[in-house]
Design a protein around this motif. Structure first.
Motif, PDB file in Angstrom:
ATOM      1  N   ALA A 110      10.657   9.029   4.870  1.00 42.63           N
ATOM      2  CA  ALA A 110      12.043   9.383   5.173  1.00 42.63           C
ATOM      3  C   ALA A 110      13.020   8.232   4.998  1.00 42.63           C
ATOM      4  N   GLY A 111      12.514   7.029   4.808  1.00 43.90           N
ATOM      5  CA  GLY A 111      13.416   5.900   4.703  1.00 43.90           C
ATOM      6  C   GLY A 111      14.088   5.607   6.039  1.00 43.90           C
ATOM      7  N   GLY A 158       2.978  -2.332   0.398  1.00 43.65           N
ATOM      8  CA  GLY A 158       1.589  -2.495   0.016  1.00 43.65           C
ATOM      9  C   GLY A 158       0.688  -1.709   0.938  1.00 43.65           C
ATOM     10  N   LEU A 159       1.067  -1.703   2.193  1.00 44.40           N
ATOM     11  CA  LEU A 159       0.289  -0.952   3.173  1.00 44.40           C
ATOM     12  C   LEU A 159       0.190   0.518   2.800  1.00 44.40           C
ATOM     13  N   LEU A 160       1.277   1.045   2.296  1.00 43.04           N
ATOM     14  CA  LEU A 160       1.292   2.478   1.989  1.00 43.04           C
ATOM     15  C   LEU A 160       0.118   2.882   1.121  1.00 43.04           C
ATOM     16  N   THR A 161      -0.051   2.173   0.015  1.00 46.84           N
ATOM     17  CA  THR A 161      -1.140   2.561  -0.875  1.00 46.84           C
ATOM     18  C   THR A 161      -2.495   2.379  -0.206  1.00 46.84           C
ATOM     19  N   SER A 186      -7.252   4.674   2.465  1.00 47.51           N
ATOM     20  CA  SER A 186      -8.058   4.826   3.678  1.00 47.51           C
ATOM     21  C   SER A 186      -8.085   6.273   4.143  1.00 47.51           C
ATOM     22  N   TRP A 187      -6.929   6.909   4.041  1.00 46.62           N
ATOM     23  CA  TRP A 187      -6.852   8.285   4.514  1.00 46.62           C
ATOM     24  C   TRP A 187      -7.729   9.192   3.658  1.00 46.62           C
ATOM     25  N   GLY A 188      -7.768   8.925   2.389  1.00 48.98           N
ATOM     26  CA  GLY A 188      -8.641   9.694   1.512  1.00 48.98           C
ATOM     27  C   GLY A 188     -10.101   9.435   1.829  1.00 48.98           C
ATOM     28  N   GLU A 189     -10.408   8.185   2.098  1.00 47.29           N
ATOM     29  CA  GLU A 189     -11.774   7.817   2.447  1.00 47.29           C
ATOM     30  C   GLU A 189     -12.208   8.528   3.728  1.00 47.29           C
ATOM     31  N   LEU A 190     -11.309   8.515   4.691  1.00 50.24           N
ATOM     32  CA  LEU A 190     -11.591   9.191   5.956  1.00 50.24           C
ATOM     33  C   LEU A 190     -11.835  10.681   5.721  1.00 50.24           C
ATOM     34  N   GLU A 191     -11.023  11.266   4.870  1.00 51.85           N
ATOM     35  CA  GLU A 191     -11.169  12.692   4.576  1.00 51.85           C
ATOM     36  C   GLU A 191     -12.552  12.981   4.004  1.00 51.85           C
ATOM     37  N   GLU A 192     -12.949  12.164   3.049  1.00 50.07           N
ATOM     38  CA  GLU A 192     -14.238  12.420   2.420  1.00 50.07           C
ATOM     39  C   GLU A 192     -15.378  12.203   3.407  1.00 50.07           C
ATOM     40  N   GLN A 193     -15.218  11.168   4.230  1.00 52.86           N
ATOM     41  CA  GLN A 193     -16.236  10.897   5.238  1.00 52.86           C
ATOM     42  C   GLN A 193     -16.342  12.052   6.227  1.00 52.86           C
ATOM     43  N   LEU A 239       3.519  17.669   4.089  1.00 53.48           N
ATOM     44  CA  LEU A 239       2.685  16.622   4.668  1.00 53.48           C
ATOM     45  C   LEU A 239       3.229  15.276   4.228  1.00 53.48           C
ATOM     46  N   PRO A 240       3.131  14.270   5.067  1.00 51.38           N
ATOM     47  CA  PRO A 240       3.548  12.931   4.629  1.00 51.38           C
ATOM     48  C   PRO A 240       2.847  12.564   3.329  1.00 51.38           C
ATOM     49  N   LEU A 241       3.554  11.906   2.460  1.00 50.19           N
ATOM     50  CA  LEU A 241       2.972  11.508   1.185  1.00 50.19           C
ATOM     51  C   LEU A 241       1.690  10.718   1.396  1.00 50.19           C
ATOM     52  N   ALA A 242       1.717   9.839   2.358  1.00 55.56           N
ATOM     53  CA  ALA A 242       0.563   8.967   2.576  1.00 55.56           C
ATOM     54  C   ALA A 242      -0.639   9.730   3.085  1.00 55.56           C
ATOM     55  N   ALA A 243      -0.446  10.978   3.491  1.00 52.08           N
ATOM     56  CA  ALA A 243      -1.552  11.748   4.044  1.00 52.08           C
ATOM     57  C   ALA A 243      -1.975  12.875   3.120  1.00 52.08           C
TER      58      ALA A 243
END
Lengths: 178, 178
Positions: A68-69, A122-125, A130-137, B21-25
DNA sequence: GCGCATTCCTTGGCCGACCAAGTTAATCTC
DNA sequence: GAGATTAACTTGGTCGGCCAAGGAATGCGC
Protein backbone atom coordinates in the motif's frame (compact mmCIF):
# COMPACT_ATOMS: atom_id res chain seq x y z
CA UNK A 1 -22.70 -37.87 -2.28
CA UNK A 2 -19.08 -36.95 -2.83
CA UNK A 3 -18.01 -39.27 -0.09
CA UNK A 4 -14.25 -39.21 0.17
CA UNK A 5 -13.89 -41.01 3.41
CA UNK A 6 -10.30 -41.85 2.56
CA UNK A 7 -10.81 -45.58 2.23
CA UNK A 8 -11.07 -47.30 5.58
CA UNK A 9 -8.66 -48.23 8.28
CA UNK A 10 -8.09 -45.26 10.53
CA UNK A 11 -11.30 -43.26 10.30
CA UNK A 12 -13.80 -43.69 13.11
CA UNK A 13 -17.12 -42.07 13.73
CA UNK A 14 -15.90 -38.70 14.90
CA UNK A 15 -13.63 -36.47 12.87
CA UNK A 16 -9.95 -36.75 13.64
CA UNK A 17 -9.70 -40.16 15.19
CA UNK A 18 -9.48 -39.23 18.84
CA UNK A 19 -6.30 -41.11 19.50
CA UNK A 20 -5.15 -40.27 22.98
CA UNK A 21 -6.81 -36.89 23.14
CA UNK A 22 -7.25 -35.21 26.52
CA UNK A 23 -10.61 -36.09 27.98
CA UNK A 24 -11.54 -32.45 28.20
CA UNK A 25 -10.95 -32.05 24.48
CA UNK A 26 -12.93 -35.04 23.28
CA UNK A 27 -15.69 -32.65 22.31
CA UNK A 28 -13.42 -30.75 19.99
CA UNK A 29 -10.92 -32.89 18.14
CA UNK A 30 -10.72 -30.55 15.17
CA UNK A 31 -10.22 -27.56 17.42
CA UNK A 32 -7.35 -29.41 19.00
CA UNK A 33 -5.94 -30.09 15.58
CA UNK A 34 -6.33 -26.47 14.59
CA UNK A 35 -4.51 -25.34 17.72
CA UNK A 36 -1.60 -27.65 17.12
CA UNK A 37 -1.32 -26.84 13.44
CA UNK A 38 -1.52 -23.16 14.27
CA UNK A 39 1.33 -23.38 16.69
CA UNK A 40 3.52 -25.47 14.43
CA UNK A 41 2.83 -23.21 11.50
CA UNK A 42 3.72 -20.13 13.48
CA UNK A 43 6.92 -21.75 14.70
CA UNK A 44 7.86 -22.75 11.18
CA UNK A 45 7.18 -19.24 9.93
CA UNK A 46 9.16 -17.81 12.81
CA UNK A 47 12.17 -19.91 11.95
CA UNK A 48 12.16 -18.79 8.35
CA UNK A 49 11.63 -15.17 9.31
CA UNK A 50 14.26 -15.10 11.98
CA UNK A 51 16.94 -15.41 9.34
CA UNK A 52 15.57 -12.24 7.80
CA UNK A 53 15.60 -10.22 10.98
CA UNK A 54 11.86 -10.29 11.44
CA UNK A 55 9.87 -11.52 14.39
CA UNK A 56 6.75 -13.59 13.80
CA UNK A 57 3.82 -11.31 13.19
CA UNK A 58 5.79 -8.42 11.78
CA UNK A 59 5.52 -9.99 8.34
CA UNK A 60 1.87 -9.06 8.01
CA UNK A 61 2.56 -5.46 8.84
CA UNK A 62 5.36 -5.28 6.32
CA UNK A 63 3.29 -7.03 3.67
CA UNK A 64 0.63 -4.40 3.90
CA UNK A 65 3.16 -1.60 3.81
CA UNK A 66 4.86 -3.05 0.75
CA UNK A 67 1.52 -3.28 -0.98
CA UNK A 68 0.00 0.00 0.00
CA UNK A 69 2.94 2.35 0.28
CA UNK A 70 2.75 5.25 2.73
CA UNK A 71 -0.32 4.78 4.81
CA UNK A 72 -1.98 6.23 7.85
CA UNK A 73 -1.31 4.13 10.92
CA UNK A 74 -5.02 3.93 11.59
CA UNK A 75 -5.57 2.37 8.20
CA UNK A 76 -2.76 -0.08 8.82
CA UNK A 77 -4.43 -1.03 12.07
CA UNK A 78 -7.69 -1.72 10.30
CA UNK A 79 -5.90 -3.69 7.60
CA UNK A 80 -4.11 -6.09 9.89
CA UNK A 81 -6.93 -6.00 12.42
CA UNK A 82 -4.76 -5.74 15.49
CA UNK A 83 -4.96 -3.71 18.65
CA UNK A 84 -3.71 -0.16 18.11
CA UNK A 85 -1.25 -0.46 20.93
CA UNK A 86 0.17 -3.62 19.43
CA UNK A 87 0.78 -1.86 16.15
CA UNK A 88 2.36 1.11 17.85
CA UNK A 89 4.92 -1.02 19.62
CA UNK A 90 5.62 -3.19 16.62
CA UNK A 91 6.21 -0.10 14.51
CA UNK A 92 8.54 1.37 17.09
CA UNK A 93 10.66 -1.76 16.86
CA UNK A 94 10.42 -2.02 13.10
CA UNK A 95 11.46 1.60 12.85
CA UNK A 96 14.42 1.05 15.13
CA UNK A 97 15.36 -1.95 12.99
CA UNK A 98 15.29 0.24 9.90
CA UNK A 99 12.49 -1.57 8.15
CA UNK A 100 10.01 1.26 8.46
CA UNK A 101 9.86 5.03 8.52
CA UNK A 102 7.27 7.12 10.34
CA UNK A 103 6.43 10.77 9.94
CA UNK A 104 3.56 12.95 11.06
CA UNK A 105 0.72 13.41 8.63
CA UNK A 106 0.68 17.07 7.54
CA UNK A 107 -3.04 16.94 6.95
CA UNK A 108 -3.93 15.62 10.37
CA UNK A 109 -1.57 16.37 13.18
CA UNK A 110 -2.73 13.48 15.34
CA UNK A 111 -2.10 10.91 12.62
CA UNK A 112 1.19 9.40 11.54
CA UNK A 113 2.16 8.12 8.11
CA UNK A 114 4.05 4.85 7.88
CA UNK A 115 6.03 3.47 4.99
CA UNK A 116 8.56 0.75 4.37
CA UNK A 117 12.12 1.93 3.86
CA UNK A 118 14.05 1.33 0.67
CA UNK A 119 16.32 -0.95 2.65
CA UNK A 120 13.36 -3.20 3.32
CA UNK A 121 12.74 -3.80 -0.37
CA UNK A 122 15.29 -6.56 -0.31
CA UNK A 123 13.32 -8.10 2.47
CA UNK A 124 10.25 -8.26 0.30
CA UNK A 125 11.69 -10.76 -2.11
CA UNK A 126 13.12 -12.79 0.72
CA UNK A 127 9.83 -12.83 2.56
CA UNK A 128 8.17 -13.85 -0.66
CA UNK A 129 10.58 -16.72 -1.02
CA UNK A 130 10.22 -17.77 2.61
CA UNK A 131 6.47 -17.65 2.32
CA UNK A 132 6.56 -19.95 -0.66
CA UNK A 133 8.88 -22.29 1.17
CA UNK A 134 6.54 -22.35 4.13
CA UNK A 135 3.63 -23.10 1.83
CA UNK A 136 5.37 -26.05 0.27
CA UNK A 137 6.49 -27.32 3.64
CA UNK A 138 2.94 -27.05 4.94
CA UNK A 139 1.32 -28.70 1.95
CA UNK A 140 3.95 -31.28 1.13
CA UNK A 141 2.49 -34.49 -0.16
CA UNK A 142 -0.94 -33.02 -0.83
CA UNK A 143 -2.26 -33.22 -4.37
CA UNK A 144 -3.44 -30.03 -6.05
CA UNK A 145 -6.98 -31.22 -5.51
CA UNK A 146 -6.45 -31.74 -1.84
CA UNK A 147 -4.88 -28.33 -1.52
CA UNK A 148 -7.92 -26.74 -3.07
CA UNK A 149 -10.16 -28.74 -0.80
CA UNK A 150 -8.20 -27.66 2.23
CA UNK A 151 -8.31 -24.05 1.14
CA UNK A 152 -12.05 -24.20 0.70
CA UNK A 153 -12.64 -25.83 4.04
CA UNK A 154 -10.39 -23.37 5.82
CA UNK A 155 -12.13 -20.48 4.11
CA UNK A 156 -15.43 -21.66 5.44
CA UNK A 157 -13.98 -22.18 8.90
CA UNK A 158 -12.60 -18.68 8.75
CA UNK A 159 -16.01 -17.33 7.86
CA UNK A 160 -17.52 -19.21 10.76
CA UNK A 161 -15.06 -17.85 13.27
CA UNK A 162 -15.32 -14.38 11.80
CA UNK A 163 -19.04 -13.98 11.98
CA UNK A 164 -18.94 -14.95 15.62
CA UNK A 165 -16.04 -12.71 16.38
CA UNK A 166 -17.91 -10.13 14.31
CA UNK A 167 -14.74 -8.40 13.39
CA UNK A 168 -13.48 -9.27 9.96
CA UNK A 169 -14.43 -6.90 7.14
CA UNK A 170 -13.15 -8.98 4.24
CA UNK A 171 -14.88 -12.14 5.20
CA UNK A 172 -18.04 -10.32 6.09
CA UNK A 173 -18.12 -8.91 2.58
CA UNK A 174 -17.29 -12.30 1.11
CA UNK A 175 -20.16 -13.77 3.09
CA UNK A 176 -22.63 -11.21 1.88
CA UNK A 177 -21.88 -12.15 -1.70
CA UNK A 178 -22.11 -15.89 -1.24
CA UNK B 1 -9.93 -40.13 -8.68
CA UNK B 2 -11.84 -38.78 -5.73
CA UNK B 3 -12.06 -35.37 -7.33
CA UNK B 4 -14.21 -33.20 -5.13
CA UNK B 5 -13.47 -29.88 -6.69
CA UNK B 6 -16.60 -28.46 -5.14
CA UNK B 7 -18.40 -27.88 -8.42
CA UNK B 8 -17.23 -24.78 -10.23
CA UNK B 9 -17.76 -21.10 -9.74
CA UNK B 10 -15.18 -19.74 -7.35
CA UNK B 11 -12.22 -22.07 -7.69
CA UNK B 12 -9.32 -20.89 -9.79
CA UNK B 13 -6.05 -22.52 -10.59
CA UNK B 14 -4.28 -21.90 -7.32
CA UNK B 15 -5.64 -23.00 -3.98
CA UNK B 16 -7.59 -20.37 -2.09
CA UNK B 17 -8.58 -17.98 -4.79
CA UNK B 18 -6.02 -15.26 -4.21
CA UNK B 19 -8.50 -12.48 -3.86
CA UNK B 20 -6.71 -9.37 -2.78
CA UNK B 21 -3.86 -11.14 -1.07
CA UNK B 22 -0.71 -9.19 -0.26
CA UNK B 23 1.76 -9.49 -3.09
CA UNK B 24 4.35 -10.92 -0.75
CA UNK B 25 1.96 -13.70 0.21
CA UNK B 26 0.90 -14.77 -3.25
CA UNK B 27 3.25 -17.72 -2.93
CA UNK B 28 1.45 -18.96 0.14
CA UNK B 29 -2.28 -18.49 0.06
CA UNK B 30 -2.98 -21.48 2.27
CA UNK B 31 -0.38 -20.35 4.77
CA UNK B 32 -2.16 -17.03 4.90
CA UNK B 33 -5.41 -18.81 5.49
CA UNK B 34 -3.88 -20.93 8.21
CA UNK B 35 -2.54 -17.84 9.95
CA UNK B 36 -5.87 -16.10 9.90
CA UNK B 37 -7.84 -19.13 11.00
CA UNK B 38 -5.30 -19.72 13.74
CA UNK B 39 -5.71 -16.24 15.10
CA UNK B 40 -9.49 -16.26 14.92
CA UNK B 41 -9.65 -19.66 16.53
CA UNK B 42 -7.42 -18.57 19.36
CA UNK B 43 -9.47 -15.45 19.89
CA UNK B 44 -12.68 -17.45 19.94
CA UNK B 45 -11.19 -19.89 22.42
CA UNK B 46 -9.93 -17.01 24.51
CA UNK B 47 -13.37 -15.48 24.72
CA UNK B 48 -14.94 -18.71 25.90
CA UNK B 49 -12.16 -19.34 28.38
CA UNK B 50 -12.11 -15.86 29.81
CA UNK B 51 -15.50 -16.50 31.35
CA UNK B 52 -13.96 -19.41 33.19
CA UNK B 53 -11.02 -17.48 34.55
CA UNK B 54 -8.49 -19.05 32.22
CA UNK B 55 -6.15 -17.34 29.80
CA UNK B 56 -5.68 -18.77 26.34
CA UNK B 57 -3.08 -21.49 26.46
CA UNK B 58 -3.62 -22.49 30.06
CA UNK B 59 -6.32 -24.89 28.93
CA UNK B 60 -3.82 -27.33 27.52
CA UNK B 61 -1.86 -27.43 30.72
CA UNK B 62 -4.99 -28.03 32.76
CA UNK B 63 -6.22 -30.68 30.33
CA UNK B 64 -3.10 -32.70 30.82
CA UNK B 65 -3.25 -32.32 34.57
CA UNK B 66 -6.88 -33.43 34.68
CA UNK B 67 -5.97 -36.47 32.64
CA UNK B 68 -2.76 -37.48 34.27
CA UNK B 69 -3.17 -36.45 37.87
CA UNK B 70 -0.07 -35.50 39.87
CA UNK B 71 2.79 -35.30 37.49
CA UNK B 72 6.38 -34.19 37.38
CA UNK B 73 6.73 -30.75 35.88
CA UNK B 74 9.28 -32.08 33.44
CA UNK B 75 6.76 -34.58 32.13
CA UNK B 76 4.15 -31.87 31.81
CA UNK B 77 6.61 -29.85 29.79
CA UNK B 78 7.18 -32.74 27.45
CA UNK B 79 3.46 -33.36 27.16
CA UNK B 80 2.49 -29.86 26.14
CA UNK B 81 5.76 -29.34 24.30
CA UNK B 82 6.40 -25.83 25.56
CA UNK B 83 9.47 -24.07 26.79
CA UNK B 84 10.25 -24.94 30.42
CA UNK B 85 10.29 -21.31 31.39
CA UNK B 86 6.86 -20.80 29.87
CA UNK B 87 5.45 -23.64 31.90
CA UNK B 88 7.06 -22.38 35.07
CA UNK B 89 5.46 -19.00 34.76
CA UNK B 90 2.09 -20.34 33.72
CA UNK B 91 2.09 -22.68 36.70
CA UNK B 92 2.98 -19.86 39.06
CA UNK B 93 -0.08 -17.97 37.85
CA UNK B 94 -2.31 -21.02 37.82
CA UNK B 95 -1.23 -21.79 41.36
CA UNK B 96 -1.94 -18.28 42.49
CA UNK B 97 -5.36 -18.56 40.84
CA UNK B 98 -6.04 -21.74 42.79
CA UNK B 99 -6.30 -24.04 39.82
CA UNK B 100 -3.15 -25.94 40.56
CA UNK B 101 -1.06 -27.13 43.46
CA UNK B 102 2.69 -27.69 43.44
CA UNK B 103 4.88 -29.55 45.88
CA UNK B 104 8.43 -30.84 45.82
CA UNK B 105 8.95 -34.39 44.68
CA UNK B 106 10.22 -36.40 47.66
CA UNK B 107 12.08 -38.78 45.37
CA UNK B 108 13.98 -36.12 43.51
CA UNK B 109 14.67 -32.89 45.27
CA UNK B 110 15.11 -30.88 42.09
CA UNK B 111 11.75 -31.90 40.66
CA UNK B 112 8.32 -30.59 41.52
CA UNK B 113 5.01 -32.41 41.35
CA UNK B 114 2.02 -30.62 39.91
CA UNK B 115 -1.65 -31.46 40.23
CA UNK B 116 -4.96 -29.78 39.63
CA UNK B 117 -6.84 -28.72 42.74
CA UNK B 118 -10.22 -30.07 43.68
CA UNK B 119 -11.62 -26.60 43.05
CA UNK B 120 -10.57 -26.91 39.43
CA UNK B 121 -12.73 -29.99 38.90
CA UNK B 122 -15.69 -27.76 38.23
CA UNK B 123 -13.60 -26.10 35.57
CA UNK B 124 -13.13 -29.38 33.78
CA UNK B 125 -16.76 -29.77 32.84
CA UNK B 126 -16.97 -26.13 31.86
CA UNK B 127 -13.90 -26.37 29.71
CA UNK B 128 -15.32 -29.49 28.15
CA UNK B 129 -18.51 -27.63 27.33
CA UNK B 130 -16.64 -24.60 25.99
CA UNK B 131 -14.48 -26.80 23.87
CA UNK B 132 -17.52 -28.42 22.33
CA UNK B 133 -19.05 -25.04 21.71
CA UNK B 134 -15.88 -23.89 20.03
CA UNK B 135 -15.87 -26.99 17.87
CA UNK B 136 -19.40 -26.41 16.69
CA UNK B 137 -18.70 -22.74 16.08
CA UNK B 138 -15.65 -23.65 14.07
CA UNK B 139 -17.28 -26.36 12.02
CA UNK B 140 -20.72 -24.84 11.61
CA UNK B 141 -22.26 -25.63 8.27
CA UNK B 142 -19.81 -28.41 7.45
CA UNK B 143 -21.22 -31.84 6.77
CA UNK B 144 -19.87 -34.80 8.74
CA UNK B 145 -18.00 -35.81 5.63
CA UNK B 146 -16.39 -32.45 5.25
CA UNK B 147 -15.39 -32.45 8.89
CA UNK B 148 -13.65 -35.75 8.45
CA UNK B 149 -11.95 -34.49 5.33
CA UNK B 150 -10.76 -31.40 7.12
CA UNK B 151 -9.50 -33.43 10.03
CA UNK B 152 -7.54 -35.68 7.70
CA UNK B 153 -6.02 -32.82 5.79
CA UNK B 154 -5.06 -30.99 8.96
CA UNK B 155 -3.53 -34.15 10.35
CA UNK B 156 -1.32 -34.44 7.32
CA UNK B 157 -0.40 -30.78 7.51
CA UNK B 158 0.47 -31.26 11.15
CA UNK B 159 2.72 -34.15 10.25
CA UNK B 160 4.41 -32.04 7.60
CA UNK B 161 5.11 -29.19 9.96
CA UNK B 162 6.20 -31.56 12.69
CA UNK B 163 8.79 -33.47 10.76
CA UNK B 164 10.42 -30.22 9.76
CA UNK B 165 10.26 -28.81 13.23
CA UNK B 166 11.51 -32.23 14.33
CA UNK B 167 9.92 -31.87 17.68
CA UNK B 168 6.65 -33.69 17.97
CA UNK B 169 6.80 -37.16 19.49
CA UNK B 170 3.18 -38.17 18.88
CA UNK B 171 3.14 -37.31 15.25
CA UNK B 172 6.54 -38.83 14.69
CA UNK B 173 5.23 -42.08 16.08
CA UNK B 174 2.10 -41.75 13.99
CA UNK B 175 4.26 -41.22 10.94
CA UNK B 176 6.36 -44.28 11.58
CA UNK B 177 3.25 -46.45 11.60
CA UNK B 178 1.71 -45.05 8.47
C1' DG C 1 34.95 -40.82 46.86
C1' DC C 2 35.60 -36.96 43.30
C1' DG C 3 34.59 -34.47 39.39
C1' DC C 4 31.93 -33.74 35.43
C1' DA C 5 28.00 -33.95 32.72
C1' DT C 6 22.96 -34.18 32.84
C1' DT C 7 18.58 -33.14 34.39
C1' DC C 8 15.18 -29.95 36.47
C1' DC C 9 13.67 -25.77 37.31
C1' DT C 10 13.90 -20.56 37.82
C1' DT C 11 15.03 -15.79 36.51
C1' DG C 12 15.46 -12.04 33.33
C1' DG C 13 14.81 -10.20 29.03
C1' DC C 14 12.41 -9.70 24.79
C1' DC C 15 8.38 -9.84 21.45
C1' DG C 16 3.49 -10.43 19.93
C1' DA C 17 -1.02 -9.66 21.67
C1' DC C 18 -4.66 -7.81 24.69
C1' DC C 19 -7.04 -4.22 27.79
C1' DA C 20 -7.51 0.09 30.26
C1' DA C 21 -6.51 4.72 30.64
C1' DG C 22 -4.66 8.89 29.06
C1' DT C 23 -3.20 12.79 25.58
C1' DT C 24 -3.59 15.45 21.76
C1' DA C 25 -5.87 17.04 17.86
C1' DA C 26 -9.90 17.32 14.82
C1' DT C 27 -14.90 17.67 14.52
C1' DC C 28 -19.44 18.29 15.66
C1' DT C 29 -22.97 20.97 18.21
C1' DC C 30 -25.16 24.81 19.79
C1' DG D 1 -16.54 30.57 18.85
C1' DA D 2 -16.74 27.72 23.37
C1' DG D 3 -17.76 23.03 24.84
C1' DA D 4 -18.55 18.32 24.27
C1' DT D 5 -17.58 14.31 21.37
C1' DT D 6 -14.92 11.53 18.62
C1' DA D 7 -10.73 9.95 16.36
C1' DA D 8 -5.65 8.79 16.47
C1' DC D 9 -2.12 7.36 18.83
C1' DT D 10 0.78 6.30 23.27
C1' DT D 11 1.83 4.32 27.78
C1' DG D 12 1.61 0.87 31.30
C1' DG D 13 0.31 -3.43 32.69
C1' DT D 14 -0.61 -8.42 31.99
C1' DC D 15 -0.13 -13.12 29.62
C1' DG D 16 1.45 -16.52 26.43
C1' DG D 17 5.67 -17.66 24.10
C1' DC D 18 10.75 -17.91 23.22
C1' DC D 19 15.97 -17.77 24.30
C1' DA D 20 19.93 -17.41 27.24
C1' DA D 21 21.93 -18.05 31.51
C1' DG D 22 22.09 -19.63 36.03
C1' DG D 23 21.61 -22.64 40.43
C1' DA D 24 20.70 -26.99 42.48
C1' DA D 25 20.34 -31.83 42.80
C1' DT D 26 21.23 -36.28 40.59
C1' DG D 27 23.95 -39.64 38.10
C1' DC D 28 27.95 -41.32 35.84
C1' DG D 29 32.92 -42.39 35.06
C1' DC D 30 37.03 -43.68 37.12
Amino acid sequence: MKAVTKAAGAAQDDPACSERLPLAARNGPVSMLVSRVARLHRIAAGKLLKGLGLYPGQEFLMMHLWDAGPVRQSELIKAVDLDPSTVTKMLQRLEQAGHVRRRPDPEDRRAVLVESTEASCGLLTEVQRSWGELEEQTLAGLTPDERIQLAHLLTRVEANLCTETADCPEVARREALG
